[in-house]
Scaffold this motif. Structure first.
Motif, PDB file in Angstrom:
ATOM      1  N   TRP A 276      -1.018  -9.694   2.773  1.00 43.68           N
ATOM      2  CA  TRP A 276      -1.766 -10.001   1.554  1.00 43.68           C
ATOM      3  C   TRP A 276      -0.977 -10.115   0.249  1.00 43.68           C
ATOM      4  O   TRP A 276      -1.522 -10.564  -0.746  1.00 43.68           O
ATOM      5  CB  TRP A 276      -2.908  -8.995   1.332  1.00 43.68           C
ATOM      6  CG  TRP A 276      -3.793  -8.789   2.509  1.00 43.68           C
ATOM      7  CD1 TRP A 276      -3.760  -9.446   3.719  1.00 43.68           C
ATOM      8  CD2 TRP A 276      -4.871  -7.855   2.615  1.00 43.68           C
ATOM      9  NE1 TRP A 276      -4.746  -8.984   4.550  1.00 43.68           N
ATOM     10  CE2 TRP A 276      -5.445  -8.001   3.904  1.00 43.68           C
ATOM     11  CE3 TRP A 276      -5.412  -6.918   1.740  1.00 43.68           C
ATOM     12  CZ2 TRP A 276      -6.536  -7.240   4.324  1.00 43.68           C
ATOM     13  CZ3 TRP A 276      -6.487  -6.153   2.161  1.00 43.68           C
ATOM     14  CH2 TRP A 276      -7.042  -6.313   3.441  1.00 43.68           C
TER      15      TRP A 276
ATOM     16  N   GLN B  33       0.798  -1.225   0.000  1.00 42.42           N
ATOM     17  CA  GLN B  33       0.000   0.000   0.000  1.00 42.42           C
ATOM     18  C   GLN B  33       0.835   1.281   0.000  1.00 42.42           C
ATOM     19  O   GLN B  33       0.330   2.340  -0.346  1.00 42.42           O
ATOM     20  CB  GLN B  33      -0.956  -0.006   1.204  1.00 42.42           C
ATOM     21  CG  GLN B  33      -1.988  -1.119   1.097  1.00 42.42           C
ATOM     22  CD  GLN B  33      -2.944  -1.150   2.283  1.00 42.42           C
ATOM     23  OE1 GLN B  33      -2.673  -1.780   3.287  1.00 42.42           O
ATOM     24  NE2 GLN B  33      -4.060  -0.448   2.160  1.00 42.42           N
TER      25      GLN B  33
ATOM     26  N   ASN C  51      -7.981  -5.713  14.253  1.00 47.45           N
ATOM     27  CA  ASN C  51      -8.235  -4.519  13.449  1.00 47.45           C
ATOM     28  C   ASN C  51      -9.725  -4.243  13.503  1.00 47.45           C
ATOM     29  O   ASN C  51     -10.526  -5.094  13.108  1.00 47.45           O
ATOM     30  CB  ASN C  51      -7.843  -4.757  11.987  1.00 47.45           C
ATOM     31  CG  ASN C  51      -6.361  -5.059  11.816  1.00 47.45           C
ATOM     32  OD1 ASN C  51      -5.579  -4.944  12.755  1.00 47.45           O
ATOM     33  ND2 ASN C  51      -5.980  -5.435  10.617  1.00 47.45           N
TER      34      ASN C  51
ATOM     35  N   THR D 157      -9.440  -9.410  11.953  1.00 48.57           N
ATOM     36  CA  THR D 157     -10.304  -8.234  12.022  1.00 48.57           C
ATOM     37  C   THR D 157     -11.713  -8.667  12.403  1.00 48.57           C
ATOM     38  O   THR D 157     -12.059  -9.845  12.316  1.00 48.57           O
ATOM     39  CB  THR D 157     -10.363  -7.501  10.664  1.00 48.57           C
ATOM     40  OG1 THR D 157     -11.132  -6.297  10.803  1.00 48.57           O
ATOM     41  CG2 THR D 157     -10.995  -8.355   9.582  1.00 48.57           C
TER      42      THR D 157
ATOM     43  N   GLU E 199      -5.556   1.930  -1.373  1.00 53.35           N
ATOM     44  CA  GLU E 199      -6.596   1.253  -0.595  1.00 53.35           C
ATOM     45  C   GLU E 199      -7.178   0.079  -1.417  1.00 53.35           C
ATOM     46  O   GLU E 199      -8.357   0.044  -1.741  1.00 53.35           O
ATOM     47  CB  GLU E 199      -7.658   2.265  -0.155  1.00 53.35           C
ATOM     48  CG  GLU E 199      -8.836   1.723   0.634  1.00 53.35           C
ATOM     49  CD  GLU E 199      -8.482   0.832   1.833  1.00 53.35           C
ATOM     50  OE1 GLU E 199      -7.443   1.068   2.480  1.00 53.35           O
ATOM     51  OE2 GLU E 199      -9.247  -0.108   2.088  1.00 53.35           O
ATOM     52  N   TRP E 200      -6.320  -0.865  -1.742  1.00 51.54           N
ATOM     53  CA  TRP E 200      -6.719  -2.101  -2.421  1.00 51.54           C
ATOM     54  C   TRP E 200      -7.631  -1.828  -3.611  1.00 51.54           C
ATOM     55  O   TRP E 200      -7.283  -0.987  -4.448  1.00 51.54           O
ATOM     56  CB  TRP E 200      -7.316  -3.074  -1.390  1.00 51.54           C
ATOM     57  CG  TRP E 200      -6.372  -3.278  -0.227  1.00 51.54           C
ATOM     58  CD1 TRP E 200      -6.554  -2.878   1.080  1.00 51.54           C
ATOM     59  CD2 TRP E 200      -5.047  -3.879  -0.238  1.00 51.54           C
ATOM     60  NE1 TRP E 200      -5.456  -3.205   1.848  1.00 51.54           N
ATOM     61  CE2 TRP E 200      -4.517  -3.816   1.069  1.00 51.54           C
ATOM     62  CE3 TRP E 200      -4.266  -4.469  -1.239  1.00 51.54           C
ATOM     63  CZ2 TRP E 200      -3.256  -4.310   1.405  1.00 51.54           C
ATOM     64  CZ3 TRP E 200      -3.011  -4.969  -0.908  1.00 51.54           C
ATOM     65  CH2 TRP E 200      -2.521  -4.891   0.401  1.00 51.54           C
TER      66      TRP E 200
ATOM     67  N   VAL F  75     -10.011 -11.581   5.558  1.00 51.58           N
ATOM     68  CA  VAL F  75     -10.151 -10.708   4.396  1.00 51.58           C
ATOM     69  C   VAL F  75      -9.396 -11.288   3.195  1.00 51.58           C
ATOM     70  O   VAL F  75      -9.900 -11.282   2.071  1.00 51.58           O
ATOM     71  CB  VAL F  75      -9.675  -9.272   4.715  1.00 51.58           C
ATOM     72  CG1 VAL F  75      -9.701  -8.403   3.459  1.00 51.58           C
ATOM     73  CG2 VAL F  75     -10.553  -8.648   5.795  1.00 51.58           C
TER      74      VAL F  75
ATOM     75  N   ARG G 135     -15.469  -0.914  12.660  1.00 50.59           N
ATOM     76  CA  ARG G 135     -16.920  -0.746  12.687  1.00 50.59           C
ATOM     77  C   ARG G 135     -17.578  -1.644  13.720  1.00 50.59           C
ATOM     78  O   ARG G 135     -16.977  -2.590  14.223  1.00 50.59           O
ATOM     79  CB  ARG G 135     -17.562  -1.135  11.358  1.00 50.59           C
ATOM     80  CG  ARG G 135     -16.695  -1.108  10.155  1.00 50.59           C
ATOM     81  CD  ARG G 135     -17.568  -1.364   8.966  1.00 50.59           C
ATOM     82  NE  ARG G 135     -16.916  -2.253   8.022  1.00 50.59           N
ATOM     83  CZ  ARG G 135     -17.472  -2.666   6.904  1.00 50.59           C
ATOM     84  NH1 ARG G 135     -18.692  -2.291   6.611  1.00 50.59           N
ATOM     85  NH2 ARG G 135     -16.823  -3.456   6.095  1.00 50.59           N
TER      86      ARG G 135
ATOM     87  N   ASN H 181     -15.971  -6.839  12.750  1.00 51.17           N
ATOM     88  CA  ASN H 181     -16.906  -5.773  13.072  1.00 51.17           C
ATOM     89  C   ASN H 181     -17.432  -6.106  14.462  1.00 51.17           C
ATOM     90  O   ASN H 181     -17.944  -7.214  14.661  1.00 51.17           O
ATOM     91  CB  ASN H 181     -18.095  -5.772  12.117  1.00 51.17           C
ATOM     92  CG  ASN H 181     -17.710  -5.305  10.732  1.00 51.17           C
ATOM     93  OD1 ASN H 181     -16.556  -4.978  10.475  1.00 51.17           O
ATOM     94  ND2 ASN H 181     -18.674  -5.278   9.835  1.00 51.17           N
TER      95      ASN H 181
ATOM     96  N   GLU I 115      -5.387 -10.003   9.113  1.00 39.97           N
ATOM     97  CA  GLU I 115      -6.745 -10.236   8.608  1.00 39.97           C
ATOM     98  C   GLU I 115      -6.885 -11.425   7.673  1.00 39.97           C
ATOM     99  O   GLU I 115      -7.228 -11.267   6.502  1.00 39.97           O
ATOM    100  CB  GLU I 115      -7.253  -8.985   7.896  1.00 39.97           C
ATOM    101  CG  GLU I 115      -7.266  -7.766   8.777  1.00 39.97           C
ATOM    102  CD  GLU I 115      -7.972  -6.577   8.151  1.00 39.97           C
ATOM    103  OE1 GLU I 115      -8.248  -6.606   6.942  1.00 39.97           O
ATOM    104  OE2 GLU I 115      -8.250  -5.620   8.879  1.00 39.97           O
TER     105      GLU I 115
HETATM  106  C1  PNW Z   1      -7.906  -3.406   6.508  1.00 41.60           C
HETATM  107  N1  PNW Z   1     -14.041  -5.075   6.444  1.00 41.60           N
HETATM  108  O1  PNW Z   1      -8.750  -4.007   5.595  1.00 41.60           O
HETATM  109  C2  PNW Z   1      -6.526  -3.697   6.017  1.00 41.60           C
HETATM  110  O2  PNW Z   1      -5.720  -4.385   6.943  1.00 41.60           O
HETATM  111  C3  PNW Z   1      -5.799  -2.520   5.469  1.00 41.60           C
HETATM  112  O3  PNW Z   1      -4.801  -2.932   4.591  1.00 41.60           O
HETATM  113  C4  PNW Z   1      -6.800  -1.576   4.835  1.00 41.60           C
HETATM  114  O4  PNW Z   1      -6.179  -0.525   4.149  1.00 41.60           O
HETATM  115  C5  PNW Z   1      -7.671  -1.043   5.949  1.00 41.60           C
HETATM  116  O5  PNW Z   1      -8.271  -2.089   6.679  1.00 41.60           O
HETATM  117  C6  PNW Z   1      -8.752  -0.099   5.464  1.00 41.60           C
HETATM  118  O6  PNW Z   1      -9.643  -0.765   4.622  1.00 41.60           O
HETATM  119  C7  PNW Z   1     -10.067  -4.234   5.855  1.00 41.60           C
HETATM  120  O7  PNW Z   1     -14.733  -5.455   5.475  1.00 41.60           O
HETATM  121  C8  PNW Z   1     -10.843  -4.626   4.787  1.00 41.60           C
HETATM  122  O8  PNW Z   1     -14.551  -4.893   7.595  1.00 41.60           O
HETATM  123  C9  PNW Z   1     -12.162  -4.930   4.970  1.00 41.60           C
HETATM  124  C10 PNW Z   1     -12.705  -4.804   6.247  1.00 41.60           C
HETATM  125  C11 PNW Z   1     -11.939  -4.422   7.313  1.00 41.60           C
HETATM  126  C12 PNW Z   1     -10.614  -4.129   7.103  1.00 41.60           C
END
Ligand code: PNW
Length: 451
Positions: A119, A17, A299, A220, A410-411, A166, A302, A222, A163
């Protein structure tokens, strides 16, 4: 004092990133290098070829971190940068980059937290089946041993996986992340088991190489947030948080990815739901997967509202219409850190770090040449209040890593969403600290007493 004296105030980032230099200095290709170059995969055809150019201005970036007052910096190693084929020959130029980065951090009194896998799998290994290959845990262990060996004496804190849900869910179920290939549920579960075995093998490898190492894991979730503080709603949220959902949503189960690592078994409700697609679990697998780790990262961005339904079962509610949302479209629930940390601590009983938390905004440069990101300040402030409440209740919270130090790739959203404390002008790669940067500096300086 709410936050302990040695509370680890950090920021996080990941290799693909921010680094750029995707095809330089002997680096091998990762699945993201290939994926981002396929038409239609990433917003407006963006790639991480250049990203923030961090590979070429790492020294300046570390000076910025020092100016910000960071106690710790969480970054990831690009596996194909150090092992272009994933296993075998080491790319010394790539290894040297991380050695210099670590040296620079230490010179500035910043503790490095090294994530091994964020990733960007070596493409060469993907061509050999990636996480489907039964040898993948062994590949990962060899890579972990190399990083441990080269950074020992300097790096104490390692995180195996960022994660896992993810990089299985978004990659092989939703197909929006690299390699973007739809796989059957049975195959996804096999990969998830191999990833857990790889975690276990890496823990062994790091312990063997690095005396006094502290090893963590960073899935990660929610959070499930009770709509009231009644004991019933709290219990509903707790149950909902750890339940394994059916269909493709099994992959978002908190327990699926953490019970094996911390409790030594897959959750029973999940095994029932997934029975016919369960991978073969070898006799020693769970022991390998669950050998002790030192800290638990999570992580969290939300939370979803939950209440106890009339039928005595937890019920997820809709987010209120017109409620807060981030630029990326994620609903905001300010209490998510508190409830997640409370429930995770009850179940897993490990020191917890928030290994990522932050907000995407469509920030812009104002006429005065600054970035006034008051919404991000408010987001971080309120989330940290939740974390403070957990700390005040005696929960063992070791640290917090804001995501992210600077705007970055951001992916699948490319550069269209900004998470940084530092604004990046992607045309010039100029770095411009936002208002939130100044605010976070003050927060670190005050150890959160300003909140
Ligand atoms: C994380 N979700 O990704 C990653 O670790 C980071 O690389 C990314 O930039 C950051 O959060 C912001 O998106 C996520 O669906 C992707 O809840 C998806 C989710 C959470 C974190």
């Amino acid at each position: 004092m709410a936050f302990r004296k040695d509370f680890v105030w950090g920021a996080a980032a990941s290799a693909y990133q921010i680094e750029g230099a995707a095809f330089e200095d002997g680096k091998g290709e990762s699945i993201w290098d290939v994926f981002s170059h396929q038409p239609g995969k990433v917003f407006d055809g963006h790639t991480g070829d250049t990203a923030c150019g961090h590979y070429h201005c790492m020294e300046k970036d570390v000076e910025m971190m020092a100016d910000l007052g960071l106690k710790a910096y969480r970054f990831s190693v690009s596996w194909p940068r150090v092992l272009p084929q994933g296993i075998g020959d080491v790319n010394e130029a790539g290894m040297h980059f991380y050695e210099r980065l670590v040296d620079m951090l230490l010179e500035h009194g910043i503790t490095p937290y090294v994530t091994l896998y964020h990733w960007d799998m070596p493409y060469a290994l993907y061509l050999r089946g990636g996480w489907m290959n039964p040898e993948s845990p062994q590949w990962f262990a060899e890579y972990a041993a190399l990083i441990g060996r080269r950074l020992k004496g300097k790096v104490k804190h390692f995180i195996t996986f960022n994660e896992p849900q993810v990089f299985i869910g978004c990659s092989f179920i939703q197909t929006v992340h690299a390699p973007g290939v739809r796989m059957e549920r049975r195959e996804c579960l096999q990969m998830s088991h191999n990833v857990l075995l790889a975690h276990g093998r890496a823990v062994q490898a790091l312990r063997a190489e690095v005396p006094g190492v502290q090893i963590g894991y960073a899935p990660t979730s929610n959070a499930a947030v009770p709509v009231s503080e009644s004991l019933q709603d709290q219990e509903a949220a707790r149950q909902a948080y750890f339940a394994t959902p059916g269909g493709d949503d099994w992959v978002w189960s908190v327990a699926w990815w953490s019970d094996p690592v911390l409790l030594g078994k897959y959750p029973e409700d999940g095994m029932k739901i997934l029975e016919k697609d369960m991978p073969h679990v070898g006799g020693d697998d769970m022991k390998l997967i669950s050998q002790p780790i030192d800290f638990y990262g999570q992580n969290i961005y939300r939370g979803d509202p939950v209440r106890m339904g009339q039928d005595g079962r937890p019920e997820f509610l809709k987010h209120p219409a017109g409620g807060p949302k981030t630029a990326i479209g994620w609903h905001v629930n300010f209490d998510c850190l508190y409830w997640a940390v409370k429930f995770l601590n009850e179940r897993y009983k490990k020191p917890i770090y928030i290994t990522e938390n932050g907000m995407s905004c469509h920030d812009w440069l104002s006429l005065d040449g600054k970035v006034h990101d008051s919404a991000r300040i408010d987001y971080l402030h309120r989330h940290l209040l939740g974390l403070r409440r957990a700390a005040e209740e005696g929960i063992d919270i070791a640290g917090y890593f804001q995501w992210s130090l600077m705007d970055n790739f951001e992916w699948s959203q490319g550069y269209s969403d900004r998470f940084g404390l530092v604004y990046i002008d992607f045309a010039t790669l100029e770095r411009i600290p936002k208002d939130s940067y100044e605010w976070y500096r003050e927060t670190i300086h005050m150890n959160g007493e300003n909140l």
